[in-house]
Design a protein around this motif. Structure first.
Motif, PDB file in Angstrom:
ATOM      1  N   LEU A 246      -5.471  -7.321  -2.930  1.00 56.12           N
ATOM      2  CA  LEU A 246      -5.093  -6.078  -2.266  1.00 56.12           C
ATOM      3  C   LEU A 246      -4.661  -5.034  -3.292  1.00 56.12           C
ATOM      4  O   LEU A 246      -5.042  -3.857  -3.201  1.00 56.12           O
ATOM      5  N   PHE A 247      -3.886  -5.464  -4.263  1.00 48.84           N
ATOM      6  CA  PHE A 247      -3.414  -4.583  -5.330  1.00 48.84           C
ATOM      7  C   PHE A 247      -4.584  -4.008  -6.123  1.00 48.84           C
ATOM      8  O   PHE A 247      -4.591  -2.828  -6.493  1.00 48.84           O
ATOM      9  N   MET A 248      -5.598  -4.835  -6.379  1.00 51.51           N
ATOM     10  CA  MET A 248      -6.768  -4.383  -7.121  1.00 51.51           C
ATOM     11  C   MET A 248      -7.480  -3.252  -6.382  1.00 51.51           C
ATOM     12  O   MET A 248      -7.863  -2.243  -6.985  1.00 51.51           O
ATOM     13  N   PHE A 249      -7.643  -3.400  -5.065  1.00 50.19           N
ATOM     14  CA  PHE A 249      -8.326  -2.351  -4.313  1.00 50.19           C
ATOM     15  C   PHE A 249      -7.435  -1.115  -4.134  1.00 50.19           C
ATOM     16  O   PHE A 249      -7.950   0.000  -4.000  1.00 50.19           O
ATOM     17  N   CYS A 250      -6.117  -1.315  -4.151  1.00 48.59           N
ATOM     18  CA  CYS A 250      -5.218  -0.151  -4.174  1.00 48.59           C
ATOM     19  C   CYS A 250      -5.454   0.658  -5.446  1.00 48.59           C
ATOM     20  O   CYS A 250      -5.502   1.893  -5.419  1.00 48.59           O
TER      21      CYS A 250
ATOM     22  N   MET B 218       0.827  -1.209   0.000  1.00 49.58           N
ATOM     23  CA  MET B 218       0.000   0.000   0.000  1.00 49.58           C
ATOM     24  C   MET B 218       0.860   1.257   0.000  1.00 49.58           C
ATOM     25  O   MET B 218       0.564   2.231  -0.693  1.00 49.58           O
ATOM     26  N   GLN B 219       1.939   1.235   0.776  1.00 49.66           N
ATOM     27  CA  GLN B 219       2.838   2.390   0.818  1.00 49.66           C
ATOM     28  C   GLN B 219       3.495   2.617  -0.536  1.00 49.66           C
ATOM     29  O   GLN B 219       3.650   3.756  -0.989  1.00 49.66           O
TER      30      GLN B 219
ATOM     31  N   THR C 235      -7.693   2.466   4.734  1.00 52.48           N
ATOM     32  CA  THR C 235      -8.753   1.790   5.488  1.00 52.48           C
ATOM     33  C   THR C 235      -9.733   1.111   4.543  1.00 52.48           C
ATOM     34  O   THR C 235     -10.133  -0.042   4.748  1.00 52.48           O
ATOM     35  N   LEU C 236     -10.120   1.810   3.476  1.00 48.73           N
ATOM     36  CA  LEU C 236     -11.025   1.234   2.488  1.00 48.73           C
ATOM     37  C   LEU C 236     -10.406   0.024   1.802  1.00 48.73           C
ATOM     38  O   LEU C 236     -11.076  -0.997   1.572  1.00 48.73           O
ATOM     39  N   ILE C 237      -9.137   0.120   1.478  1.00 46.69           N
ATOM     40  CA  ILE C 237      -8.438  -0.984   0.822  1.00 46.69           C
ATOM     41  C   ILE C 237      -8.472  -2.234   1.699  1.00 46.69           C
ATOM     42  O   ILE C 237      -8.803  -3.339   1.239  1.00 46.69           O
TER      43      ILE C 237
ATOM     44  N   LYS D 260      -7.342  11.318   1.034  1.00 44.59           N
ATOM     45  CA  LYS D 260      -6.818  11.078   2.373  1.00 44.59           C
ATOM     46  C   LYS D 260      -6.209   9.680   2.448  1.00 44.59           C
ATOM     47  O   LYS D 260      -6.909   8.683   2.266  1.00 44.59           O
ATOM     48  N   ALA D 261      -4.917   9.621   2.754  1.00 46.56           N
ATOM     49  CA  ALA D 261      -4.232   8.327   2.780  1.00 46.56           C
ATOM     50  C   ALA D 261      -4.833   7.387   3.808  1.00 46.56           C
ATOM     51  O   ALA D 261      -4.992   6.187   3.547  1.00 46.56           O
ATOM     52  N   ALA D 262      -5.170   7.914   4.997  1.00 44.59           N
ATOM     53  CA  ALA D 262      -5.734   7.059   6.046  1.00 44.59           C
ATOM     54  C   ALA D 262      -7.065   6.463   5.613  1.00 44.59           C
ATOM     55  O   ALA D 262      -7.340   5.278   5.844  1.00 44.59           O
ATOM     56  N   VAL D 263      -7.897   7.283   4.965  1.00 45.07           N
ATOM     57  CA  VAL D 263      -9.192   6.802   4.480  1.00 45.07           C
ATOM     58  C   VAL D 263      -8.997   5.775   3.374  1.00 45.07           C
ATOM     59  O   VAL D 263      -9.643   4.720   3.356  1.00 45.07           O
ATOM     60  N   GLY D 264      -8.109   6.078   2.434  1.00 48.41           N
ATOM     61  CA  GLY D 264      -7.862   5.172   1.324  1.00 48.41           C
ATOM     62  C   GLY D 264      -7.354   3.818   1.788  1.00 48.41           C
ATOM     63  O   GLY D 264      -7.852   2.774   1.340  1.00 48.41           O
TER      64      GLY D 264
END
Length: 248
Positions: free
Chosen positions: A135-139, A63-64, A153-155, A147-151
Motif C-alpha cells: 500500500l505504501f509503495m502505491f502511495c 493514505m491520509q 482510489t488508484l492506490i 485529486k485526492a479521491a482519484v489518487g
C-alpha cells in the motif's frame, strides 16, 4: 523522536484497545461455557470482522498520513515523511499481531491443543508488512496525483489487484496439490497459509504440501516486502513533489 513515538502510541491505542477489550469479554464467556459452539462461532465471526475493520481503518490512516499529509507533525519534525510512515506501519503491524495473539489464546482456551505461536508470529507479521508496504509503495507511486479521491482510489485498486494476482499465481502454481481452499478464520487443526494479508486454509493436501505452502508464502510475502520497500524509497528520488505540495 521519543516524544513523537509516545504521542503516536497514545493516539492509536484506542483503535486497538476496543477490540482487545471485546476479546476479554469473550474470555469470560469461554471460561463460563468452554464447550459452547455458538460462542465459539460468534467469536470467530467477530475476530474476522474486527480484523477486516482494523486493516481498512489503518490503510485509510496510512493514505491520509503519507498521501494527503493530514498529520500536522509531518511538517514540523525534522524527519522524512517516508520514515514517519514506516514507523506508523511498524506500530500497526505489532498491535494487530498482539490482537491476533489474544484471539488465538482465548480461542484455544481449555482446549487440548497447543497453538504454534512462533509459526503464527512469523507468518502474520510477514503478511501484515507485505500488505502495508505494498500500500505504501502505491502511495509513493501515485503521490503526484492532484485529486485526492482519484489518487486514493488508484492506490486501493492497484493494491487489491496485486494481492489478487499473488493469490491466483499461488493457486495456479499448486494446482492439484489440494482439493479446495477457504479464506477466513482457521480452526485449531488446520494450518493457515498467508497470501499477503489474507489467511487461507488448504484442504485435502498432504503434510509435505502444507509445509511447501508455508515456505512459498514466506517467499511471496518476503519478496513483496523487499520489492515494495525498495521501490517506495527509490521513488522518492524521482517524484519529489507530493499531493500536499501540489495543493499547497
Amino acid at each position: 523522536m521519543r516524544e513523537y513515538l509516545s504521542l503516536r502510541l497514545r493516539k492509536m491505542a484506542p483503535l486497538f484497545l476496543v477490540p482487545m477489550l471485546v476479546e476479554v469479554v469473550f474470555l469470560f464467556f469461554r471460561m463460563a461455557k468452554p464447550k459452547n459452539e455458538t460462542i465459539s462461532a460468534f467469536h470467530g465471526i467477530w475476530y474476522l470482522a474486527a480484523s477486516a475493520v482494523l486493516v481498512f481503518v489503518t490503510s485509510y490512516k496510512i493514505m491520509q498520513m503519507y498521501y494527503v499529509g493530514s498529520d500536522r507533525l509531518i511538517g514540523i519534525l525534522p524527519f522524512a515523511n517516508e520514515w514517519l510512515t514506516l514507523i506508523e506501519i511498524a506500530f500497526y503491524s505489532l498491535f494487530t499481531l498482539l490482537f491476533g495473539y489474544l484471539y488465538h489464546y482465548i480461542n484455544n482456551y481449555q482446549e487440548n491443543y497447543h497453538f504454534a505461536f512462533a509459526d503464527y508470529t512469523l507468518q502474520k507479521l510477514l503478511s501484515l508488512l507485505s500488505f502495508y508496504l505494498l500500500l505504501f509503495m502505491f502511495c509513493a507511486l501515485f503521490k503526484n496525483v492532484r485529486k485526492a479521491a482519484v489518487g486514493k482510489t488508484l492506490i486501493l485498486l492497484f493494491t487489491a489487484a496485486v494481492i489478487i494476482l499473488e493469490i491466483v499465481a499461488f493457486i495456479k502454481l499448486n494446482d492439484g496439490k489440494f482439493l479446495h481452499f477457504f479464506s477466513g478464520v482457521s480452526t485449531p487443526d488446520v494450518k493457515m497459509t498467508y497470501l499477503n494479508v489474507l489467511p487461507f486454509d488448504f484442504f485435502g493436501s498432504k503434510a509435505s504440501s502444507s509445509t511447501a505452502f508455508t515456505n512459498q508464502s514466506y517467499l511471496l510475502n518476503g519478496g513483496t516486502i523487499f520489492f515494495s520497500l525498495f521501490l517506495s524509497l527509490g521513488l522518492k528520488r524521482f517524484a519529489s513533489l507530493s499531493y500536499v505540495d501540489l495543493e499547497g
